[in-house]
Design a protein around this motif. Structure first.
Motif, PDB file in Angstrom:
ATOM      1  N   VAL A  80      54.369 -11.182  28.981  1.00 53.19           N
ATOM      2  CA  VAL A  80      54.648 -12.032  27.825  1.00 53.19           C
ATOM      3  C   VAL A  80      54.430 -11.243  26.532  1.00 53.19           C
ATOM      4  O   VAL A  80      55.211 -11.349  25.587  1.00 53.19           O
ATOM      5  CB  VAL A  80      53.787 -13.320  27.855  1.00 53.19           C
ATOM      6  CG1 VAL A  80      53.856 -14.072  26.535  1.00 53.19           C
ATOM      7  CG2 VAL A  80      54.235 -14.213  29.002  1.00 53.19           C
ATOM      8  N   GLY A  81      53.367 -10.435  26.474  1.00 57.62           N
ATOM      9  CA  GLY A  81      53.115  -9.618  25.288  1.00 57.62           C
ATOM     10  C   GLY A  81      54.250  -8.642  24.996  1.00 57.62           C
ATOM     11  O   GLY A  81      54.628  -8.437  23.842  1.00 57.62           O
ATOM     12  N   VAL A  82      54.821  -8.049  26.045  1.00 58.28           N
ATOM     13  CA  VAL A  82      55.959  -7.143  25.872  1.00 58.28           C
ATOM     14  C   VAL A  82      57.198  -7.935  25.462  1.00 58.28           C
ATOM     15  O   VAL A  82      57.913  -7.554  24.530  1.00 58.28           O
ATOM     16  CB  VAL A  82      56.221  -6.337  27.172  1.00 58.28           C
ATOM     17  CG1 VAL A  82      57.532  -5.573  27.089  1.00 58.28           C
ATOM     18  CG2 VAL A  82      55.062  -5.381  27.442  1.00 58.28           C
ATOM     19  N   TYR A  83      57.455  -9.034  26.132  1.00 60.72           N
ATOM     20  CA  TYR A  83      58.629  -9.853  25.848  1.00 60.72           C
ATOM     21  C   TYR A  83      58.636 -10.325  24.389  1.00 60.72           C
ATOM     22  O   TYR A  83      59.665 -10.296  23.717  1.00 60.72           O
ATOM     23  CB  TYR A  83      58.663 -11.058  26.801  1.00 60.72           C
ATOM     24  CG  TYR A  83      59.846 -11.958  26.594  1.00 60.72           C
ATOM     25  CD1 TYR A  83      61.100 -11.613  27.090  1.00 60.72           C
ATOM     26  CD2 TYR A  83      59.704 -13.155  25.893  1.00 60.72           C
ATOM     27  CE1 TYR A  83      62.197 -12.440  26.885  1.00 60.72           C
ATOM     28  CE2 TYR A  83      60.792 -13.982  25.687  1.00 60.72           C
ATOM     29  CZ  TYR A  83      62.037 -13.624  26.182  1.00 60.72           C
ATOM     30  OH  TYR A  83      63.112 -14.442  25.980  1.00 60.72           O
ATOM     31  N   ARG A  84      57.471 -10.733  23.893  1.00 62.04           N
ATOM     32  CA  ARG A  84      57.365 -11.226  22.506  1.00 62.04           C
ATOM     33  C   ARG A  84      57.264 -10.080  21.501  1.00 62.04           C
ATOM     34  O   ARG A  84      57.266 -10.303  20.305  1.00 62.04           O
ATOM     35  CB  ARG A  84      56.130 -12.114  22.352  1.00 62.04           C
ATOM     36  CG  ARG A  84      56.235 -13.406  23.082  1.00 62.04           C
ATOM     37  CD  ARG A  84      54.987 -14.252  23.008  1.00 62.04           C
ATOM     38  NE  ARG A  84      53.969 -13.816  22.049  1.00 62.04           N
ATOM     39  CZ  ARG A  84      53.133 -14.630  21.430  1.00 62.04           C
ATOM     40  NH1 ARG A  84      53.188 -15.922  21.648  1.00 62.04           N
ATOM     41  NH2 ARG A  84      52.226 -14.162  20.604  1.00 62.04           N
ATOM     42  N   ILE A 116      48.564  16.794  34.414  1.00 62.04           N
ATOM     43  CA  ILE A 116      48.493  15.874  35.546  1.00 62.04           C
ATOM     44  C   ILE A 116      48.451  14.467  34.969  1.00 62.04           C
ATOM     45  O   ILE A 116      47.522  14.099  34.246  1.00 62.04           O
ATOM     46  CB  ILE A 116      47.239  16.149  36.403  1.00 62.04           C
ATOM     47  CG1 ILE A 116      47.305  17.561  36.976  1.00 62.04           C
ATOM     48  CG2 ILE A 116      47.112  15.100  37.505  1.00 62.04           C
ATOM     49  CD1 ILE A 116      46.011  18.018  37.615  1.00 62.04           C
ATOM     50  N   LEU A 117      49.462  13.688  35.286  1.00 62.79           N
ATOM     51  CA  LEU A 117      49.583  12.328  34.778  1.00 62.79           C
ATOM     52  C   LEU A 117      48.848  11.374  35.712  1.00 62.79           C
ATOM     53  O   LEU A 117      49.115  11.357  36.910  1.00 62.79           O
ATOM     54  CB  LEU A 117      51.065  11.951  34.684  1.00 62.79           C
ATOM     55  CG  LEU A 117      51.410  10.615  34.074  1.00 62.79           C
ATOM     56  CD1 LEU A 117      50.961  10.554  32.609  1.00 62.79           C
ATOM     57  CD2 LEU A 117      52.911  10.381  34.170  1.00 62.79           C
ATOM     58  N   ASP A 118      47.900  10.603  35.179  1.00 62.34           N
ATOM     59  CA  ASP A 118      47.140   9.630  35.971  1.00 62.34           C
ATOM     60  C   ASP A 118      47.711   8.227  35.844  1.00 62.34           C
ATOM     61  O   ASP A 118      47.778   7.487  36.807  1.00 62.34           O
ATOM     62  CB  ASP A 118      45.684   9.551  35.496  1.00 62.34           C
ATOM     63  CG  ASP A 118      44.849  10.688  35.995  1.00 62.34           C
ATOM     64  OD1 ASP A 118      45.155  11.248  37.050  1.00 62.34           O
ATOM     65  OD2 ASP A 118      43.855  11.004  35.316  1.00 62.34           O
ATOM     66  N   GLU A 119      48.053   7.848  34.602  1.00 56.13           N
ATOM     67  CA  GLU A 119      48.482   6.468  34.361  1.00 56.13           C
ATOM     68  C   GLU A 119      49.342   6.378  33.122  1.00 56.13           C
ATOM     69  O   GLU A 119      49.272   7.219  32.239  1.00 56.13           O
ATOM     70  CB  GLU A 119      47.269   5.554  34.236  1.00 56.13           C
ATOM     71  CG  GLU A 119      46.231   5.974  33.220  1.00 56.13           C
ATOM     72  CD  GLU A 119      46.380   5.378  31.837  1.00 56.13           C
ATOM     73  OE1 GLU A 119      47.308   4.571  31.590  1.00 56.13           O
ATOM     74  OE2 GLU A 119      45.572   5.715  30.968  1.00 56.13           O
ATOM     75  N   VAL A 120      50.164   5.337  33.112  1.00 62.77           N
ATOM     76  CA  VAL A 120      50.907   4.948  31.919  1.00 62.77           C
ATOM     77  C   VAL A 120      50.421   3.567  31.537  1.00 62.77           C
ATOM     78  O   VAL A 120      50.035   2.775  32.407  1.00 62.77           O
ATOM     79  CB  VAL A 120      52.432   4.972  32.153  1.00 62.77           C
ATOM     80  CG1 VAL A 120      52.918   6.389  32.400  1.00 62.77           C
ATOM     81  CG2 VAL A 120      52.859   4.065  33.283  1.00 62.77           C
ATOM     82  N   SER A 121      50.401   3.281  30.254  1.00 55.68           N
ATOM     83  CA  SER A 121      49.851   2.012  29.780  1.00 55.68           C
ATOM     84  C   SER A 121      50.713   1.388  28.697  1.00 55.68           C
ATOM     85  O   SER A 121      51.252   2.093  27.839  1.00 55.68           O
ATOM     86  CB  SER A 121      48.456   2.214  29.181  1.00 55.68           C
ATOM     87  OG  SER A 121      47.470   2.326  30.167  1.00 55.68           O
ATOM     88  N   VAL A 122      50.794   0.072  28.743  1.00 54.18           N
ATOM     89  CA  VAL A 122      51.327  -0.697  27.633  1.00 54.18           C
ATOM     90  C   VAL A 122      50.151  -0.898  26.675  1.00 54.18           C
ATOM     91  O   VAL A 122      49.070  -1.305  27.115  1.00 54.18           O
ATOM     92  CB  VAL A 122      51.858  -2.057  28.115  1.00 54.18           C
ATOM     93  CG1 VAL A 122      52.356  -2.878  26.939  1.00 54.18           C
ATOM     94  CG2 VAL A 122      52.952  -1.869  29.131  1.00 54.18           C
ATOM     95  N   VAL A 123      50.349  -0.595  25.394  1.00 55.97           N
ATOM     96  CA  VAL A 123      49.239  -0.667  24.443  1.00 55.97           C
ATOM     97  C   VAL A 123      49.684  -1.278  23.115  1.00 55.97           C
ATOM     98  O   VAL A 123      50.868  -1.330  22.808  1.00 55.97           O
ATOM     99  CB  VAL A 123      48.626   0.740  24.176  1.00 55.97           C
ATOM    100  CG1 VAL A 123      48.026   1.318  25.438  1.00 55.97           C
ATOM    101  CG2 VAL A 123      49.657   1.688  23.591  1.00 55.97           C
ATOM    102  N   THR A 124      48.708  -1.685  22.339  1.00 57.56           N
ATOM    103  CA  THR A 124      48.967  -2.206  21.015  1.00 57.56           C
ATOM    104  C   THR A 124      49.223  -1.080  20.030  1.00 57.56           C
ATOM    105  O   THR A 124      50.160  -1.128  19.244  1.00 57.56           O
ATOM    106  CB  THR A 124      47.767  -3.052  20.535  1.00 57.56           C
ATOM    107  OG1 THR A 124      47.520  -4.073  21.507  1.00 57.56           O
ATOM    108  CG2 THR A 124      48.041  -3.692  19.194  1.00 57.56           C
ATOM    109  N   TRP A 125      48.359  -0.037  20.059  1.00 58.39           N
ATOM    110  CA  TRP A 125      48.466   1.074  19.117  1.00 58.39           C
ATOM    111  C   TRP A 125      48.574   2.387  19.874  1.00 58.39           C
ATOM    112  O   TRP A 125      47.570   2.993  20.263  1.00 58.39           O
ATOM    113  CB  TRP A 125      47.248   1.124  18.203  1.00 58.39           C
ATOM    114  CG  TRP A 125      47.144  -0.041  17.291  1.00 58.39           C
ATOM    115  CD1 TRP A 125      47.996  -0.373  16.276  1.00 58.39           C
ATOM    116  CD2 TRP A 125      46.140  -1.048  17.312  1.00 58.39           C
ATOM    117  NE1 TRP A 125      47.576  -1.528  15.673  1.00 58.39           N
ATOM    118  CE2 TRP A 125      46.438  -1.964  16.288  1.00 58.39           C
ATOM    119  CE3 TRP A 125      45.017  -1.266  18.097  1.00 58.39           C
ATOM    120  CZ2 TRP A 125      45.655  -3.077  16.015  1.00 58.39           C
ATOM    121  CZ3 TRP A 125      44.249  -2.376  17.834  1.00 58.39           C
ATOM    122  CH2 TRP A 125      44.559  -3.264  16.802  1.00 58.39           C
ATOM    123  N   PRO A 126      49.791   2.902  20.061  1.00 55.25           N
ATOM    124  CA  PRO A 126      49.940   4.180  20.771  1.00 55.25           C
ATOM    125  C   PRO A 126      49.625   5.362  19.849  1.00 55.25           C
ATOM    126  O   PRO A 126      49.728   5.251  18.626  1.00 55.25           O
ATOM    127  CB  PRO A 126      51.413   4.185  21.158  1.00 55.25           C
ATOM    128  CG  PRO A 126      52.085   3.379  20.105  1.00 55.25           C
ATOM    129  CD  PRO A 126      51.073   2.306  19.712  1.00 55.25           C
TER     130      PRO A 126
END
Length: 127
Positions: A80-84, A116-126
Motif C-alpha cells: 500500500v505504501g508503494v502504491y500510494r 556481495i548483495l545481501d538485500e534490497v529494500s523499499v525505503v522512505t529515504w534512499p
C-alpha cells in the motif's frame, strides 16, 4: 541505478559519495539468496530469490526488482505504501569486495567495482 552518485555518506572517515558500477553485483546475483525487506528490517521480509517471490535482473540502467509481496500485514503495508507513493525509494545492503576511490570537483567518491548483495529494500529515504 548504475553509475549514479549517492547522497553524501559520512561513516566516521569523512564525507564521501558512492557510485555502483554496472556489473558490480553480477557474481552475487548468480550465487546468493537475496531477500527483499522493508526499511532494511529483517522482520519485514517480503520476498526471497530462492522462494521465487523476488526476481532481480541487471539491465543497462540498473538493477530491476520484481517482488511478489506476501498476503500478510507486513506485505500489505509495504504494498500500500508503494502504491500510494508514500514509499518510493529503493536501497540495498551489500559488502564491498573491490572498490576504487576517485575525486571529482573536490568530492571523494567510492566506486563499487564488485560487491556481495545481501538485500534490497523499499525505503522512505534512499541514499
Amino acid at each position: 541505478v548504475w553509475n549514479a552518485l549517492s547522497v553524501v555518506i559520512d561513516e566516521g572517515n569523512g564525507p564521501f559519495r558512492e557510485r555502483i558500477l554496472k556489473g558490480a553485483f553480477d557474481e552475487s546475483l548468480a550465487q546468493d539468496d537475496i531477500v527483499m525487506l522493508g526499511h532494511h528490517d529483517e522482520k519485514l521480509n517480503i520476498g526471497r530469490v530462492s522462494a521465487g517471490t523476488l526476481k532481480l535482473s541487471p539491465d543497462d540502467y540498473g538493477l530491476r526488482v520484481l517482488n511478489y509481496p506476501p498476503d500478510s500485514p507486513n506485505g500489505e503495508n509495504i504494498y500500500v505504501g508503494v502504491y500510494r507513493t508514500d514509499l518510493k525509494g529503493m536501497s540495498f545492503g551489500f559488502y564491498v569486495t573491490e572498490e576504487r576511490w576517485v575525486e571529482e570537483n573536490g568530492v571523494r567518491i567510492r566506486e563499487v567495482v564488485k560487491g556481495i548483495l545481501d538485500e534490497v529494500s523499499v525505503v522512505t529515504w534512499p541514499a
